[in-house]
Write an enzyme that holds these catalytic residues in place. Structure first.
Site, PDB file in Angstrom:
ATOM      1  N   PHE A 190       0.815  -1.109   0.120  1.00  0.00           N
ATOM      2  CA  PHE A 190      -0.019  -0.071  -0.062  1.00  0.00           C
ATOM      3  C   PHE A 190       0.975   1.220  -0.005  1.00  0.00           C
ATOM      4  CE2 PHE A 190      -2.448   3.131   2.424  1.00  0.00           C
ATOM      5  CZ  PHE A 190      -3.739   3.180   1.944  1.00  0.00           C
ATOM      6  N   ASP A 214     -10.046   2.429   7.324  1.00  0.00           N
ATOM      7  CA  ASP A 214     -11.213   2.040   8.123  1.00  0.00           C
ATOM      8  C   ASP A 214     -11.052   0.427   8.382  1.00  0.00           C
ATOM      9  OD1 ASP A 214     -12.317   4.573   8.486  1.00  0.00           O
ATOM     10  OD2 ASP A 214     -13.826   4.570   7.205  1.00  0.00           O
ATOM     11  N   GLU A 262      -0.408   3.629   9.802  1.00  0.00           N
ATOM     12  CA  GLU A 262      -1.771   3.911   9.384  1.00  0.00           C
ATOM     13  C   GLU A 262      -2.550   4.622  10.013  1.00  0.00           C
ATOM     14  OE1 GLU A 262      -4.086   0.054   8.314  1.00  0.00           O
ATOM     15  OE2 GLU A 262      -2.326  -1.055   8.121  1.00  0.00           O
ATOM     16  N   GLY A 263      -1.924   5.732  10.250  1.00  0.00           N
ATOM     17  CA  GLY A 263      -2.508   6.974  11.047  1.00  0.00           C
ATOM     18  C   GLY A 263      -2.207   6.977  12.548  1.00  0.00           C
ATOM     19  N   GLN A 271       9.589  -3.526  32.846  1.00  0.00           N
ATOM     20  CA  GLN A 271      10.096  -2.900  34.288  1.00  0.00           C
ATOM     21  C   GLN A 271       9.913  -4.267  35.358  1.00  0.00           C
ATOM     22  OE1 GLN A 271      10.968   0.073  34.935  1.00  0.00           O
ATOM     23  NE2 GLN A 271      10.922  -0.088  37.120  1.00  0.00           N
TER      24      GLN A 271
END
Length: 385
Positions: free
Chosen positions: A121, A238, A368-369, A341
């Protein structure tokens, strides 16, 4: 609480066994060598995992996005990088699935679903990350071809993909309304692979620049119509953001499992450290957030699978997709930090998998954002509801 079907639960167990026996032994090596795991790609293809999100009429199993999330989650428990073999394939082929013609689907999807070909993509550019509308790659119609010029960056599967879904401006002056989507094959004239990126995490997943210099693409490879590319990009994201969430979820689950076992075995002050309330509460919070993330991802994925019925408002789908990605990947980063931790100094050493899990977790908050952009998406959906 979302409950899986018998088929989905069987898929989960099958992929978990596959991940534990075949992927886990390779995880550290893949990270160290930063080489794409071709052997695992072939294994996943043989098991039908590469085409889980592709309908049966195009050569896939038609299992749906929830199943893609399950596959990604279970592989990510042992290797976030190996999980991208499946997740990136889904991302690369999704614009074809949501926007291509029947002829284009029949031409490209069967090979991708079978894992015979790899997809990528290509949206991001050096000056167009969160602001996709700022892209500078152009596509000019010339007879029966389009001529592409520009550069893409941070492209997963760059250099190894056979099929690229590439976004370029056919009308630069029109902003996002001038973006179109093209299917570009790896041997297209004028198409070159740029530098390979050396990344902090998800090593073994190849990430490169793509360079288009008067690249010739047949006009028939335009997806949909000119100017519809931004719509297809958003429809794609989406539908694939919950898959990134599932990657984060799997990483978080793997880190939690390791930390829990370590806390039961590690003895300090004469007793296992899990007996100390401070660590008990850390583990309790980790487990709680992981389960909350899981339910949100399954909800979002099930909405995507149900969207074909027409009963899911697009606004709701976008919002739940963004929420699932945001919460699950923030959880992944937080859980891996807490888990490291618990291991203390050992967690910081490459001999243990925790530092790799933390490095892999970080990118899930970015690609992807970014999670900041996801919050913008969520807010806009709320304002429009």
């Amino acid at each position: 609480m979302y409950k899986l079907t018998e088929e989905q639960e069987l898929l989960r167990q099958t992929v978990r066994r596959l991940a534990e026996t075949k992927v886990a032994p390779r995880a550290a090596e893949i990270d160290e060598t930063d080489e794409y795991p071709w052997d695992l790609k072939e294994l996943f293809a043989e098991q039908g995992l590469m085409g889980a999100g592709v309908p049966e009429e195009y050569g896939g199993t038609g299992a749906g996005i929830l199943s893609v999330c399950l596959i990604t989650e279970e592989i990510s428990r042992v290797s976030g990088s190996a999980a991208l073999v499946v997740a990136a394939q889904e991302l690369g082929l999704m614009p074809i699935l949501v926007g291509a013609s029947e002829e284009q689907k029949q031409k490209y999807l069967p090979g991708l679903a079978a894992g015979e070909k790899i997809s990528a993509f290509a949206l991001t550019e050096p000056d167009a990350g969160s602001d996709a509308g700022g892209m500078k790659t152009t596509a000019r119609r010339a007879g029966d071809k389009y001529i592409l010029n520009g550069t893409k960056c941070f492209i997963t599967n760059g250099g190894i993909a056979d099929v690229y879904t590439v976004f370029a401006k056919t009308r630069p002056e029109a902003g996002i309304r001038g973006i179109s989507c093209f299917i570009v094959e790896k041997d297209a004239p004028g198409f070159h692979i740029g530098k390979k990126e050396h990344k902090m995490g998800i090593r073994g997943s190849q990430t490169t620049q793509l360079i288009f210099e008067d690249c010739e693409v047949p006009a028939e490879n335009l997806v949909g119509s000119e100017g519809s590319g931004f719509k297809y990009a958003m429809m794609t994201l989406d539908r694939t953001r919950p898959v990134v969430g599932a990657q984060g979820l799997g990483i978080a689950q793997g880190a939690f499992d390791y930390a829990l076992n370590y806390a039961k075995e590690r003895v300090q002050f004469g007793k296992p450290i899990i007996t100390f309330q401070g660590l008990q509460w850390m583990l309790a919070d980790m487990r709680t957030r992981i389960e909350a993330a899981r339910q949100l991802i399954y909800k979002a994925a099930s909405m995507i699978d149900d969207a074909k019925s027409g009963n899911v408002p697009p606004n709701e789908l976008s919002m739940f997709s963004a929420m699932s990605k945001t919460f699950a990947t923030d959880t992944a980063m937080w859980v891996t930090t807490e888990a490291l931790q618990i291991l203390g100094g050992y967690g910081y050493m490459k001999e243990y998998p925790m530092e790799r899990m933390m490095r892999d977790a970080k990118i899930t908050q970015i690609y992807e954002g970014t999670n900041q952009i996801q919050r913008v998406v969520i807010s806009r959906c709320l304002m429009e509801s």
